[in-house]
Each structure stands twice: as C-alpha cells, then as structure tokens.
Design a protein around this motif. Structure first.
Motif, PDB file in Angstrom:
ATOM      1  N   PHE A 172     -12.692  17.524  15.744  1.00 50.51           N
ATOM      2  CA  PHE A 172     -12.450  17.696  14.310  1.00 50.51           C
ATOM      3  C   PHE A 172     -11.014  18.120  14.064  1.00 50.51           C
ATOM      4  O   PHE A 172     -10.341  17.619  13.153  1.00 50.51           O
ATOM      5  N   ARG A 175      -8.874  15.318  14.114  1.00 52.99           N
ATOM      6  CA  ARG A 175      -9.266  14.338  13.103  1.00 52.99           C
ATOM      7  C   ARG A 175     -10.007  13.144  13.691  1.00 52.99           C
ATOM      8  O   ARG A 175     -10.024  12.056  13.111  1.00 52.99           O
ATOM      9  N   ASN A 176     -10.646  13.341  14.839  1.00 50.50           N
ATOM     10  CA  ASN A 176     -11.511  12.320  15.431  1.00 50.50           C
ATOM     11  C   ASN A 176     -12.926  12.548  14.882  1.00 50.50           C
ATOM     12  O   ASN A 176     -13.819  13.020  15.585  1.00 50.50           O
ATOM     13  N   LEU A 177     -13.119  12.226  13.611  1.00 44.50           N
ATOM     14  CA  LEU A 177     -14.346  12.623  12.926  1.00 44.50           C
ATOM     15  C   LEU A 177     -15.567  11.872  13.428  1.00 44.50           C
ATOM     16  O   LEU A 177     -16.673  12.428  13.479  1.00 44.50           O
ATOM     17  N   TRP A 205     -13.837  17.150   5.743  1.00 46.10           N
ATOM     18  CA  TRP A 205     -12.599  16.421   6.008  1.00 46.10           C
ATOM     19  C   TRP A 205     -11.410  17.370   6.027  1.00 46.10           C
ATOM     20  O   TRP A 205     -11.297  18.260   5.196  1.00 46.10           O
ATOM     21  N   PRO A 206     -10.499  17.187   6.998  1.00 44.04           N
ATOM     22  CA  PRO A 206      -9.313  18.034   7.035  1.00 44.04           C
ATOM     23  C   PRO A 206      -8.397  17.767   5.857  1.00 44.04           C
ATOM     24  O   PRO A 206      -8.415  16.690   5.266  1.00 44.04           O
ATOM     25  N   THR A 208      -5.273  16.755   3.812  1.00 46.18           N
ATOM     26  CA  THR A 208      -4.287  15.698   4.036  1.00 46.18           C
ATOM     27  C   THR A 208      -3.019  16.029   3.273  1.00 46.18           C
ATOM     28  O   THR A 208      -3.015  16.849   2.371  1.00 46.18           O
TER      29      THR A 208
END
Length: 208
Positions: A172, A175-177, A205-206, A208
C-alpha cells in the motif's frame, strides 16, 4: 549422557520438536536419544527425542526461564536469561527472537532488527525472524525492505498468515493496491477470523 548440544564437530541447530514440513530441504543437526528404530530394507527410520541437560546453566533451561519471566512482564531479568542462553548456545535462534521482542517493547528498533538478523543467520529459513525484521522496516517507513523480508518469510512458510496480512501494508505504501488487496484476501481465505487482514482490502487510496 554428555553434551547433547554438540556431536563431534556438529552442533545442534534445531530441537526435534521444532522440525516441521515447512522446513523440507533444509540441512539441520538434531541431537537426542532414539526412542524407537525400524529397519525398512536397510534404511533405518528412527524416532528421535530431545535429550536436554537439566542443569541450571543449560541453554534450554535459561531460555525457558526467560519465557517464564516474560510471562510475568519481568523484562529485565528475562533479557538476562535469554542473553545467558545464547552465551551457552550461540545458535539458539528462538532466544534472539525473544531478545528482539524485548527491544521492540522498549522502542529499540535497531536492537530488534539486529537480534532478528542474528536469528536468521542461525537459521536462514526462520520465517518468524524474517517477519519481525519486516515489522521494523514498516515502523521506519522502509517499504521496499519490508516487502523483501516479508516475502522471504512467506517463501519459508507460505501459511504464515501474519506475514501475508503484513505484506499488504508496504505494498500500500508503494501504491501497489492490487497486490495489497490480493494479499489481504489470501490471508482472510486462510484464516477468516484474522482481524488485521480486514483492515487491508477496503479501498484506501493514497494521497495524490
């Protein structure tokens, strides 16, 4: 009975009760007494039981003393017992893991990491030591290193549900969701009641 930690030039690497199918392919040395032997066409199968000295300065006695002291939250004396155990038997990997846990309890991440590295040096396929190193890297925000060691832990023990769920966290961070969700679902499939995995599949979600 002599020193059952060593056999000639060999030194005990594992106790009999520690050996499991997840260790298949590893080289190890066990010491003990033969409870039963069977000759199957020239191949001898033996049931081996640990033979452990009962003297107060035996490494195993000191390790068990450390566990008892830990259960009473006597961290200082538990640490001394574990240190004494590895002085007697420097390859007692479990004692290094316990020492790492004591370091983590007092916020010493470096100590925790170093003791678990020592445990992994003693037993390269020791999944718990690899996972503990992963927890330290997570605390430090070192996502790539956390992925590396959690992946090693799962290589040696594919059913290690804590490592499965924990590996989702650095993915996470990176960002490899999709990987995060897949790992969490694997953990939940393996152990539906494992609470930490429920925090991972939900979309988060992170920024942006």
């Amino acid at each position: 009975t002599g020193n059952m930690e060593t056999l000639g030039s060999l030194r005990r690497t594992n106790y009999c009760g520690e050996v499991s199918l997840s260790m298949a392919g590893q080289e190890m040395t066990v010491c003990g007494s033969i409870a039963r032997a069977r000759d199957k066409g020239g191949i001898i199968f033996a049931d081996l039981r640990d033979t452990i000295a009962k003297t107060p300065d035996c490494a195993n006695h000191l390790y068990n003393l450390g566990l008892a002291l830990l259960s009473k939250r006597d961290f200082f004396n538990a640490e001394q017992a574990f240190l004494d155990s590895v002085r007697k038997s420097p390859r007692l990997a479990e004692a290094y893991v316990q020492l790492g846990g004591i370091c983590l309890q007092r916020g010493d991440l470096d100590g925790c990491l170093n003791y678990n590295k020592e445990a992994a040096n003693c037993r390269p396929r020791f999944a718990i030591a690899q996972a503990n190193m992963g927890f330290v890297h997570l605390q430090r925000g070192e996502a790539d290193k956390a992925v590396e060691v959690f992946t090693k832990a799962l290589k040696w023990d594919p059913n290690f549900v804590q490592a499965l769920a924990s590996l989702a966290a650095p993915h996470f961070m990176l960002r490899n969701l999709d990987a995060r969700i897949a790992l969490s679902e694997r953990a939940l499939k393996q152990e539906p009641g494992f609470g930490p995995a429920y925090n991972n599949p939900a979309p988060a979600w992170p920024d942006t």
